[in-house]
Design a protein around this motif. Structure first.
Motif, PDB file in Angstrom:
ATOM      1  N   UNK A   1      56.456  29.634  30.142  1.00 13.51           N
ATOM      2  CA  UNK A   1      54.371  29.758  29.482  1.00 13.51           C
ATOM      3  C   UNK A   1      53.892  31.686  29.797  1.00 13.51           C
ATOM      4  N   UNK A   2      52.619  31.743  28.749  1.00 10.02           N
ATOM      5  CA  UNK A   2      52.455  32.457  28.683  1.00 10.02           C
ATOM      6  C   UNK A   2      51.512  32.790  29.873  1.00 10.02           C
ATOM      7  N   UNK A   3      51.211  33.809  30.975  1.00 11.12           N
ATOM      8  CA  UNK A   3      49.638  33.703  31.626  1.00 11.12           C
ATOM      9  C   UNK A   3      49.474  35.399  31.872  1.00 11.12           C
ATOM     10  N   UNK A   4      48.245  35.609  31.366  1.00 16.01           N
ATOM     11  CA  UNK A   4      47.670  36.249  31.382  1.00 16.01           C
ATOM     12  C   UNK A   4      46.620  37.258  32.215  1.00 16.01           C
ATOM     13  N   UNK A   5      45.641  35.977  32.437  1.00 15.44           N
ATOM     14  CA  UNK A   5      44.434  34.884  33.027  1.00 15.44           C
ATOM     15  C   UNK A   5      45.143  35.758  34.543  1.00 15.44           C
ATOM     16  N   UNK A   6      45.684  34.598  34.967  1.00 17.09           N
ATOM     17  CA  UNK A   6      45.908  34.292  36.080  1.00 17.09           C
ATOM     18  C   UNK A   6      47.552  34.502  35.978  1.00 17.09           C
ATOM     19  N   UNK A   7      48.324  34.339  37.129  1.00 20.85           N
ATOM     20  CA  UNK A   7      48.939  34.471  37.886  1.00 20.85           C
ATOM     21  C   UNK A   7      49.854  32.743  38.590  1.00 20.85           C
ATOM     22  N   UNK A   8      51.097  32.332  38.175  1.00 16.74           N
ATOM     23  CA  UNK A   8      51.135  31.262  38.444  1.00 16.74           C
ATOM     24  C   UNK A   8      51.568  31.294  39.787  1.00 16.74           C
ATOM     25  N   UNK A   9      51.223  30.061  40.512  1.00 15.63           N
ATOM     26  CA  UNK A   9      51.064  29.543  42.567  1.00 15.63           C
ATOM     27  C   UNK A   9      49.983  31.193  43.052  1.00 15.63           C
ATOM     28  N   UNK A  10      49.495  31.007  43.069  1.00 16.07           N
ATOM     29  CA  UNK A  10      48.491  32.338  44.089  1.00 16.07           C
ATOM     30  C   UNK A  10      48.463  32.123  45.380  1.00 16.07           C
ATOM     31  N   UNK A  11      48.746  32.473  46.034  1.00  9.17           N
ATOM     32  CA  UNK A  11      48.541  32.240  47.817  1.00  9.17           C
ATOM     33  C   UNK A  11      47.717  33.061  47.814  1.00  9.17           C
ATOM     34  N   UNK A  12      46.077  31.348  47.754  1.00  4.66           N
ATOM     35  CA  UNK A  12      45.052  32.354  48.208  1.00  4.66           C
ATOM     36  C   UNK A  12      44.900  33.098  47.414  1.00  4.66           C
ATOM     37  N   UNK A  13      43.982  33.874  47.973  1.00  5.22           N
ATOM     38  CA  UNK A  13      42.769  34.494  47.137  1.00  5.22           C
ATOM     39  C   UNK A  13      43.710  36.200  47.009  1.00  5.22           C
ATOM     40  N   UNK A  14      43.701  36.742  45.590  1.00  5.32           N
ATOM     41  CA  UNK A  14      44.388  37.601  44.985  1.00  5.32           C
ATOM     42  C   UNK A  14      43.373  39.206  45.429  1.00  5.32           C
ATOM     43  N   UNK A  15      44.198  39.988  46.559  1.00  7.69           N
ATOM     44  CA  UNK A  15      43.720  40.970  46.991  1.00  7.69           C
ATOM     45  C   UNK A  15      43.928  42.483  46.519  1.00  7.69           C
ATOM     46  N   UNK A  16      43.553  43.308  47.003  1.00  3.64           N
ATOM     47  CA  UNK A  16      43.214  44.578  45.795  1.00  3.64           C
ATOM     48  C   UNK A  16      44.835  45.383  45.939  1.00  3.64           C
ATOM     49  N   UNK A  17      44.889  45.218  47.138  1.00 10.38           N
ATOM     50  CA  UNK A  17      46.764  45.140  47.071  1.00 10.38           C
ATOM     51  C   UNK A  17      47.776  45.001  46.221  1.00 10.38           C
ATOM     52  N   UNK A  18      47.558  43.542  46.462  1.00 18.67           N
ATOM     53  CA  UNK A  18      48.290  42.442  45.100  1.00 18.67           C
ATOM     54  C   UNK A  18      48.742  42.841  44.020  1.00 18.67           C
ATOM     55  N   UNK A  19      46.732  42.849  43.349  1.00 18.75           N
ATOM     56  CA  UNK A  19      45.934  43.167  42.525  1.00 18.75           C
ATOM     57  C   UNK A  19      46.991  44.520  41.331  1.00 18.75           C
ATOM     58  N   UNK A  20      46.570  45.452  42.715  1.00 19.92           N
ATOM     59  CA  UNK A  20      47.001  47.155  42.125  1.00 19.92           C
ATOM     60  C   UNK A  20      48.672  46.971  41.741  1.00 19.92           C
ATOM     61  N   UNK A  21      49.541  46.546  42.557  1.00 15.59           N
ATOM     62  CA  UNK A  21      50.965  45.888  41.762  1.00 15.59           C
ATOM     63  C   UNK A  21      51.373  46.325  41.014  1.00 15.59           C
ATOM     64  N   UNK A  22      50.425  44.640  40.159  1.00 11.94           N
ATOM     65  CA  UNK A  22      50.272  44.526  38.549  1.00 11.94           C
ATOM     66  C   UNK A  22      50.016  44.723  37.111  1.00 11.94           C
ATOM     67  N   UNK A  23      49.101  46.473  38.586  1.00  7.02           N
ATOM     68  CA  UNK A  23      48.550  46.906  36.695  1.00  7.02           C
ATOM     69  C   UNK A  23      47.055  46.951  37.502  1.00  7.02           C
ATOM     70  N   UNK A  24      46.276  46.367  38.009  1.00  7.88           N
ATOM     71  CA  UNK A  24      44.773  46.199  37.893  1.00  7.88           C
ATOM     72  C   UNK A  24      44.714  47.911  38.208  1.00  7.88           C
ATOM     73  N   UNK A  25      43.057  47.920  37.357  1.00  8.27           N
ATOM     74  CA  UNK A  25      42.057  48.670  37.544  1.00  8.27           C
ATOM     75  C   UNK A  25      42.506  49.922  37.171  1.00  8.27           C
ATOM     76  N   UNK A  26      44.078  49.821  35.918  1.00 10.65           N
ATOM     77  CA  UNK A  26      45.213  50.766  35.304  1.00 10.65           C
ATOM     78  C   UNK A  26      44.002  51.114  34.112  1.00 10.65           C
ATOM     79  N   UNK A  27      43.836  49.907  33.902  1.00  9.62           N
ATOM     80  CA  UNK A  27      42.363  49.848  32.093  1.00  9.62           C
ATOM     81  C   UNK A  27      41.773  50.167  32.598  1.00  9.62           C
TER      82      UNK A  27
END
Length: 408
Positions: free
Chosen positions: A1-27
């Motif tokens: 399954x392709x996930x672009x918008x979300x990630x499978x089975x999130x644990x609560x809120x995705x915080x800033x640190x978790x998002x940045x490990x996935x490339x968040x804010x590099x864009x």
């Protein structure tokens, strides 16, 4: 399954640190380095389409270009998470679990169109979504990611029209929150008379995904005319209700299987896009989930709220009658044609006068209101009246309950 918008089975809120490990804010960093024109080119190359409740799927690049072409110095960007219909949960789910993806998309949009003030609007009765949005904004501010854009989280009043873009701007201006006539479009004259880009929060999360992964990755999913993935709320007679991310072009029947829908012979009807979409018969459920394929059947993707009705529940006339009554009550009453048209249609359905109900729905479908509420109500009723067998309409049964089944 392709996930672009979300990630499978999130644990609560995705915080800033978790998002940045996935490339968040590099864009966002790339957009600031390359400039707004480059950002617009990327959005156009990806073919992103709007995910708001109108179900029209307007290309994002078209709105962004209208904004960028304005000579006005003051301009705004608004993330629309008002999510008017209770049966739709996708925007609240996204903001509760993945608020940084929406926030990054909002900041990218502001950079691309030259806005220096932005609003993140969240349905006010969703405390979890409001709190998650505020915490994400605080984290981004502390990390120095906001830059020169002033961002405010704004809870909205949950009404049936609060998510309509001009109603949202009316409320942000401190007025009653009623839909306003168009033209002009908000991109031309919106909040405080200034050019304003209004995008659904899922649209902005798509933007963040685009600049995280690139246009080629987005176009690798979905179809040629509808690239990428989309979020769908599935509710009603299913074993696993919830929000699902699937590629555009996925067959509705496959989505229903994921959610644990009953066998086809036990299904009465399915709404593919919430209360403003025309119901589909059980023999139509293999339709691909694209704007064009649903429009060809006389329905719409709408709010992407898929509602399943089982045959052992309410009859089709009951479903239509109750939900038309709900939409009539939800009308803001600003447009007399809308208000009176809803009531006339509801009265015809209550009386069991199908010919009059068809006539009223046809008038309502082409009426000129300030928003799409009457059009959606008419589409919902008219397709049920025209496309389902006459046997479905033979017996109108009166129930004492006033609460529609879709709201229980």
């Amino acid at each position: 399954m392709t996930f672009l918008i979300t990630e499978p089975s999130p644990r609560g809120r995705e915080d800033l640190a978790a998002y940045r490990t996935r490339g968040g804010y590099a864009g966002l960093d790339r957009v600031r380095a390359e400039g707004g024109r480059w950002a617009l080119e990327q959005v156009a190359a990806a073919g992103l389409r709007g995910r708001g409740g109108s179900g029209s799927g307007c290309p994002l690049a078209a709105k962004w270009r209208r904004m960028a072409a304005s000579a006005a110095s003051d301009r705004y960007v608004v993330a629309n998470g008002a999510e008017s219909q209770a049966v739709s949960q996708k925007d609240r789910y996204l903001l509760t679990h993945f608020p940084h993806r929406v926030l990054e998309g909002l900041l990218i949009a502001a950079e691309a169109v030259g806005a220096r003030q932005a609003f993140l609007c969240v349905r006010g009765d969703s405390g979890a979504a409001v709190e998650a949005a505020r915490r994400a904004l605080a984290e981004a501010e502390t990390a120095g990611l906001i830059g020169t854009v002033a961002v405010a989280v704004q809870p909205t009043v949950p009404t049936a029209v609060s998510g309509e873009e001009t109603a949202l701007l009316d409320a942000l201006a401190g007025l009653e929150g009623y839909p306003q006539p168009q033209p002009p479009r908000p991109e031309e004259a919106g909040l405080r008379g200034c050019p304003t880009l209004v995008q659904n929060v899922e649209s902005l999360a798509q933007v963040a995904a685009l600049f995280r992964h690139g246009p080629e990755r987005v176009r690798a999913a979905g179809t040629r005319t509808c690239p990428g993935t989309a979020l769908f709320t599935v509710t009603g007679a299913v074993d696993r209700p919830g929000v699902y991310e699937v590629p555009y072009g996925t067959r509705l029947s496959d989505l229903l299987r994921m959610a644990g829908a009953p066998p086809v012979d036990e299904i009465l009807a399915v709404l593919p896009g919430g209360l403003g979409s025309g119901p589909l018969r059980p023999d139509e459920l293999d339709v691909p989930l694209t704007y064009e394929d649903l429009a060809a059947l006389g329905t719409t993707m709408g709010t992407s709220a898929v509602v399943v009705f089982r045959r052992d529940g309410a009859s089709l006339p009951e479903v239509v009658r109750e939900n038309v009554g709900l939409m009539a009550q939800a009308s803001c009453g600003q447009c007399q044609g809308c208000k009176e048209g809803h009531l006339a249609l509801a009265r015809a359905l209550e009386a069991g006068d199908m010919a009059e109900a068809r006539r009223r729905a046809e008038v309502l479908l082409y009426g000129r209101g300030n928003c799409a509420l009457p059009t959606g109500t008419a589409r919902f009723a008219l397709r049920a009246l025209q496309s389902f067998p006459e046997t479905e309409w033979q017996a109108l049964r009166t129930r004492p309950e006033a609460v529609p089944r879709t709201q229980r």
